[in-house]
Write an enzyme that holds these catalytic residues in place. Structure first.
Site, mmCIF file in Angstrom:
data_model
loop_
_atom_site.group_PDB
_atom_site.id
_atom_site.type_symbol
_atom_site.label_atom_id
_atom_site.label_comp_id
_atom_site.label_asym_id
_atom_site.label_seq_id
_atom_site.Cartn_x
_atom_site.Cartn_y
_atom_site.Cartn_z
ATOM 1 N N HIS A 1 50.412 39.634 28.402
ATOM 2 C CA HIS A 1 50.115 39.423 29.824
ATOM 3 C C HIS A 1 51.250 38.616 30.451
ATOM 4 O O HIS A 1 52.088 38.047 29.732
ATOM 5 C CB HIS A 1 48.763 38.737 30.030
ATOM 6 N N ASP B 1 53.719 31.116 30.038
ATOM 7 C CA ASP B 1 53.879 30.674 28.654
ATOM 8 C C ASP B 1 54.005 31.832 27.673
ATOM 9 O O ASP B 1 54.219 31.607 26.477
ATOM 10 C CB ASP B 1 52.721 29.750 28.246
#
Length: 311
Positions: free
Chosen positions: A61, A65
């Site tokens: 996704h 991060d």
């Protein structure tokens, strides 16, 4: 045949002194893959000796991060004179964002970069003896998980039995192992089932990325050798896990039980636990069937060799 995982980044959204943001390196014989590219991934590749010979990147996704390391990695690959193309798989609807990030400095590497969108249930990569599948996850943005699933292997060849039946050492052994009948000099026909056992399962690995617990994780692979599951929180913050679309260690263990996973790696630990994974391990081991060592919290740089099911 080598199938090895190197955990490059095991932190949650906020990195810590000991844990980098999310990234997993996977090597299968001569093939190398990256799953997610958290900030600083190119340094982790150097630090833990995996090298940069990456064939394909799979993004779960488009949260920072999991992708902020992409521009740096592409630049490093370019500085290393890479020439062959690099394919990056991303969830449908996120290619534009990933492309903008990858080329944010308006410079293009000297090798082709293909960014392609994938849907749950797609076979996103197919090789001679295995495939990588996308599956649905439940995060607060467009997301998928990935599973590497090997094909069935040939059954074991019983050489002693073949010789007892009069099969001469040589090409006829190979023919039988390929499940083709052979005819001996005296006209006797030897069928493969007489000397070859049942097909043996290959190995499988499932990586969820960030997600609430989902049935799709259970269904994507049968009894995976390793499940790498989001365990951002322990149960003391179960409500927070629901709010932020993550899982607790207990929930990860419940999913591992349901899919029959042989081992469970708990990753994406929130920095609020201060580097102490004891609560995660305690609650997961209380739920996950089998010896305690089947559940672990990997540190950055840890390697895990995935064995064959019948080893």
């Amino acid at each position: 045949m080598t199938l090895r995982v190197t955990f490059l980044g095991t932190s949650g959204a906020v990195p810590t002194v000991g844990r980098n943001p999310s990234s997993v390196f996977l090597a299968r014989e001569g093939d190398s893959f990256l799953f997610d590219v958290g900030e600083g991934t190119q340094r982790q590749l150097m630090r833990y000796g995996t090298g940069f010979d990456v064939d394909h990147i799979f993004v779960t996704h488009a949260h920072g991060d999991h992708v902020l390391g992409l521009p740096g990695l592409l630049q490093t690959l370019d500085f290393n004179d890479r020439e062959r193309s690099l394919s990056i798989s991303v969830p449908r609807g996120t290619a534009r964002r990933i492309r903008s990030l990858a080329f944010a400095l308006e410079t293009r590497p000297g090798f082709p970069v293909e960014i392609r969108e994938v849907d749950p249930d797609d076979v996103v990569y197919r090789a001679d003896e295995y495939e990588i599948r996308a599956f649905a996850t439940d995060h607060d943005t467009r997301s998928v998980g990935y599973a590497l699933v090997e094909d069935e292997r040939k059954g074991r060849f019983d050489r002693e039995r073949a010789e007892e039946l009069g099969v001469p050492v040589g090409p006829k052994f190979s023919q039988l192992h390929e499940r083709n009948p052979v005819e001996l000099d005296d006209g006797t026909v030897i069928e493969p089932d007489e000397v070859v056992g049942d097909p043996r399962p290959g190995r499988s690995l499932v990586l969820t990325g960030d997600t609430r617990p989902t049935a799709a994780t259970v269904d994507v692979a049968d009894e995976p050798e390793l499940l790498i599951h989001d365990a951002t929180f322990a149960s003391d913050r179960a409500e927070r896990a629901v709010e932020t679309a993550h899982s607790t260690a207990r929930q990860a263990a419940e999913i591992a039980n349901r899919c029959g996973a042989k081992r469970l790696a708990l990753v994406h630990l929130s920095s609020r636990y201060g580097g102490d994974p004891s609560a995660h391990l305690e609650e997961a081991r209380a739920v996950f069937d089998g010896p305690d060592e089947r559940v672990f919290v990997p540190n950055d740089g840890d390697d895990f060799e995935i064995p064959y099911p019948d080893d």
